[in-house]
Motif scaffolding. Structure first.
Motif, PDB file in Angstrom:
ATOM      1  N   THR A  81       0.847  -1.189   0.000  1.00  0.00           N
ATOM      2  CA  THR A  81       0.000   0.000   0.000  1.00  0.00           C
ATOM      3  C   THR A  81       0.880   1.235   0.000  1.00  0.00           C
ATOM      4  O   THR A  81       2.017   1.199   0.486  1.00  0.00           O
ATOM      5  CB  THR A  81      -0.921   0.021   1.232  1.00  0.00           C
ATOM      6  N   GLU A 103     -13.077   0.596 -11.969  1.00  0.00           N
ATOM      7  CA  GLU A 103     -12.654  -0.059 -10.732  1.00  0.00           C
ATOM      8  C   GLU A 103     -11.534   0.758 -10.061  1.00  0.00           C
ATOM      9  O   GLU A 103     -10.784   1.471 -10.738  1.00  0.00           O
ATOM     10  CB  GLU A 103     -12.156  -1.476 -11.008  1.00  0.00           C
ATOM     11  N   GLN A 106      -4.922   0.006  -8.529  1.00  0.00           N
ATOM     12  CA  GLN A 106      -3.994  -0.613  -7.581  1.00  0.00           C
ATOM     13  C   GLN A 106      -2.695   0.190  -7.524  1.00  0.00           C
ATOM     14  O   GLN A 106      -2.244   0.753  -8.520  1.00  0.00           O
ATOM     15  CB  GLN A 106      -3.680  -2.063  -7.985  1.00  0.00           C
ATOM     16  N   PHE A 129      -0.179   4.454 -10.041  1.00  0.00           N
ATOM     17  CA  PHE A 129      -1.251   3.478  -9.858  1.00  0.00           C
ATOM     18  C   PHE A 129      -1.669   2.956 -11.227  1.00  0.00           C
ATOM     19  O   PHE A 129      -1.554   3.652 -12.236  1.00  0.00           O
ATOM     20  CB  PHE A 129      -2.460   4.120  -9.173  1.00  0.00           C
ATOM     21  N   CYS A 131      -4.571  -0.030 -13.309  1.00  0.00           N
ATOM     22  CA  CYS A 131      -5.578  -1.086 -13.284  1.00  0.00           C
ATOM     23  C   CYS A 131      -4.883  -2.407 -13.638  1.00  0.00           C
ATOM     24  O   CYS A 131      -4.087  -2.458 -14.571  1.00  0.00           O
ATOM     25  CB  CYS A 131      -6.675  -0.760 -14.292  1.00  0.00           C
ATOM     26  N   PRO A 132      -5.182  -3.478 -12.911  1.00  0.00           N
ATOM     27  CA  PRO A 132      -4.515  -4.762 -13.205  1.00  0.00           C
ATOM     28  C   PRO A 132      -5.044  -5.457 -14.447  1.00  0.00           C
ATOM     29  O   PRO A 132      -4.554  -6.531 -14.800  1.00  0.00           O
ATOM     30  CB  PRO A 132      -4.802  -5.583 -11.946  1.00  0.00           C
ATOM     31  N   CYS A 194      -8.622  -2.441   0.551  1.00  0.00           N
ATOM     32  CA  CYS A 194      -7.400  -2.287  -0.247  1.00  0.00           C
ATOM     33  C   CYS A 194      -6.296  -1.551   0.501  1.00  0.00           C
ATOM     34  O   CYS A 194      -5.130  -1.643   0.129  1.00  0.00           O
ATOM     35  CB  CYS A 194      -7.703  -1.549  -1.556  1.00  0.00           C
ATOM     36  N   THR A 196      -5.548   1.426   0.396  1.00  0.00           N
ATOM     37  CA  THR A 196      -4.893   2.358  -0.520  1.00  0.00           C
ATOM     38  C   THR A 196      -5.542   3.728  -0.530  1.00  0.00           C
ATOM     39  O   THR A 196      -4.878   4.746  -0.306  1.00  0.00           O
ATOM     40  CB  THR A 196      -4.906   1.773  -1.947  1.00  0.00           C
ATOM     41  N   HIS A 216     -15.492  -2.461  -2.997  1.00  0.00           N
ATOM     42  CA  HIS A 216     -14.634  -2.956  -1.921  1.00  0.00           C
ATOM     43  C   HIS A 216     -15.438  -3.214  -0.650  1.00  0.00           C
ATOM     44  O   HIS A 216     -15.090  -4.104   0.137  1.00  0.00           O
ATOM     45  CB  HIS A 216     -13.501  -1.959  -1.664  1.00  0.00           C
ATOM     46  N   SER A 287      -5.475  -8.547  -3.643  1.00  0.00           N
ATOM     47  CA  SER A 287      -5.902  -7.240  -4.142  1.00  0.00           C
ATOM     48  C   SER A 287      -4.761  -6.240  -4.161  1.00  0.00           C
ATOM     49  O   SER A 287      -4.945  -5.118  -4.614  1.00  0.00           O
ATOM     50  CB  SER A 287      -7.051  -6.703  -3.284  1.00  0.00           C
ATOM     51  N   ILE A 288      -3.594  -6.615  -3.658  1.00  0.00           N
ATOM     52  CA  ILE A 288      -2.415  -5.753  -3.719  1.00  0.00           C
ATOM     53  C   ILE A 288      -1.231  -6.572  -4.211  1.00  0.00           C
ATOM     54  O   ILE A 288      -1.207  -7.802  -4.066  1.00  0.00           O
ATOM     55  CB  ILE A 288      -2.086  -5.123  -2.349  1.00  0.00           C
ATOM     56  N   TRP A 289      -0.248  -5.896  -4.796  1.00  0.00           N
ATOM     57  CA  TRP A 289       0.947  -6.582  -5.268  1.00  0.00           C
ATOM     58  C   TRP A 289       1.971  -6.715  -4.139  1.00  0.00           C
ATOM     59  O   TRP A 289       1.950  -5.939  -3.173  1.00  0.00           O
ATOM     60  CB  TRP A 289       1.545  -5.808  -6.440  1.00  0.00           C
TER      61      TRP A 289
END
Length: 451
Positions: A81, A103, A106, A129, A131-132, A194, A196, A216, A287-289
């Protein structure tokens, strides 16, 4: 940043420094050339000029401890985050969302890049940031070509935040990095899912869980908060019906509340509930890397290392042999600019193949483009939307980052050739704390394998 760099405790913050433009005015006037991306005849000159600019490389490693990436230590990092520089006045509204699918975006990475020449940029961090979704990224590639008055829909966004030395959130003295450092002020409540974005939506039942979006909130409810919420409501009823709690402080009430929650969770939790909570933790973690600390080194150090290695009598391939091989390889690519650019890119990146970021903030700096096609012209880089001034290249993100994020090499997996960030040349001041800058995405779909 001269003031911060005085302490040994800030040695790890000295990466990604801004090259001074006034060290030698005469030399700078000779070296600086205008940006002319759209002139093919100047490509060779641009490459030569870009190679002369000092470049800082970003590498990743697992953080030594959980404290090293806290916001009051001004980290450069990827995944996890964001460590918001201004922890209160966060980006809000549609700026937090992918403009294509709607959405929440991330967190990709942040770069701590103060500018010592200005008081207002004593602290300065850039946040990226995305989008994945690869589908959104492919759409983004087409949208970025739009020029005003058209408004492009973006799936990759970058925000610039800067603070003077004297500010409400941090001490004016350098952090000691010994575990005693603390921020001067609290941050705003973040999304419970998230972690974030600003949690400006609150669960209507327990009034304790915060969310950045309805999606979320729904995901959190379905994967565990429904049960947690019931326990929180029961604990509130216990306090409301107990007259002894009337004179307790907020701190004591919170401690009592936590003890009630623990007791009731232990009482009501069964095997099914345990599985549900484990599933919730697993979904939330996706939901996070993965989080890494960014370590920075000068690219010139790798030029020296390669020179020393090639000079070794035990080296199988000499420096001359390597140069001859590359020249022969490039000569086969004449008439195919993309292949030639890719070979040159690979040669440069090969000096330090684990680099994930290249930083060089200078009016004459250029990105290291993997391909000849898909580059922006000078006119494609919009003016700063806050001061109307020009933007300049600051850093680029390489696809090696995807390896650290465990992104699979599937057809629909996230992929790019380079993500290039352009920021206001003057790093202007404006009333908004997080100023959105410009990102250019060069896709890898047209890259062919070099034989």
């Amino acid at each position: 940043m001269e003031n911060i760099a005085k302490g040994d405790s800030l040695q790890k913050l000295k990466g990604l420094k801004i090259t001074s433009l006034d060290d030698d005015d005469e030399e700078q006037e000779q070296d600086t050339i205008p940006d002319e991306y759209d002139d093919d005849d100047d490509d060779d000159d641009e490459e030569e000029e870009e190679e002369q600019e000092p470049v800082t490389l970003g590498f990743l490693e697992k953080p030594k401890n959980s404290r090293s990436l806290l916001r009051h230590l001004f980290p450069s990092k990827t995944g996890g985050t964001p460590a918001w520089l201004d922890p209160v006045n966060l980006p809000s509204g549609r700026s937090c969302l992918c403009d294509i699918c709607g959405e929440p975006l991330q967190f990709l990475l942040q770069v701590y890049a103060p500018i010592s020449e200005k008081d207002s940029t004593f602290h300065r961090t850039l946040f990226v940031f995305m989008c994945p979704s690869m589908r959104c990224l492919l759409r983004d590639q087409h949208e970025q070509w739009k020029r005003p008055p058209e408004s492009p829909s973006r799936s990759v966004k970058v925000f610039r935040c800067q603070l003077p030395r004297s500010n409400p959130f941090y001490s004016s003295e350098p952090p000691k990095s010994d575990g005693t450092d603390k921020p001067s002020g609290p941050g705003v409540a973040l999304c419970n899912w998230c972690g974030t974005w600003k949690g400006d939506k609150v669960c209507s039942s327990c009034r304790r869980a915060h969310y950045c979006s309805q999606k979320h909130q729904v995901m959190h409810w379905r994967t565990g908060h429904k049960i947690e919420c019931q326990q929180l409501c029961l604990s509130d009823q216990s306090f409301d019906t107990n007259p002894s709690n009337g004179g307790t402080s907020a701190t004591e009430r919170q401690k009592g509340y936590l003890s009630v929650v623990v007791a009731k969770m232990s009482s009501y939790m069964n095997q099914t509930l345990t599985y549900k909570l484990l599933a919730y933790a697993l979904v939330a973690s996706k939901s996070i890397w993965p989080e890494y600390e960014m370590i920075n080194e000068d690219e010139s150090e790798y030029d020296t290392e390669m020179s020393e290695d090639n000079g070794d009598t035990n080296t199988l391939i000499s420096k001359t042999g390597t140069d001859d091989t590359m020249k022969s390889l490039l000569s086969n690519f004449e008439g195919d600019d993309d292949r030639k650019s890719w070979a040159s890119f690979q040669e440069r990146i090969g000096k330090a193949p684990e680099q994930i970021l290249r930083y060089c903030r200078s009016t004459s700096a250029k990105p290291l483009w993997p391909m000849s096609s898909g580059r922006p012209s000078k006119a494609d880089i919009p003016k700063c939307s806050y001061c109307g001034g020009p933007r300049c290249f600051e850093f680029q993100i390489l696809p090696q980052l995807l390896y650290y994020f465990d992104v699979k090499n599937d057809v629909d997996s996230l992929d790019w050739a380079s993500i290039v960030v352009y920021t206001c040349e003057d790093s202007c001041e404006a009333s908004v704390s997080y100023k959105e800058e410009f990102v250019w995405v060069q896709q890898s779909s047209t890259i062919v394998n070099v034989p």
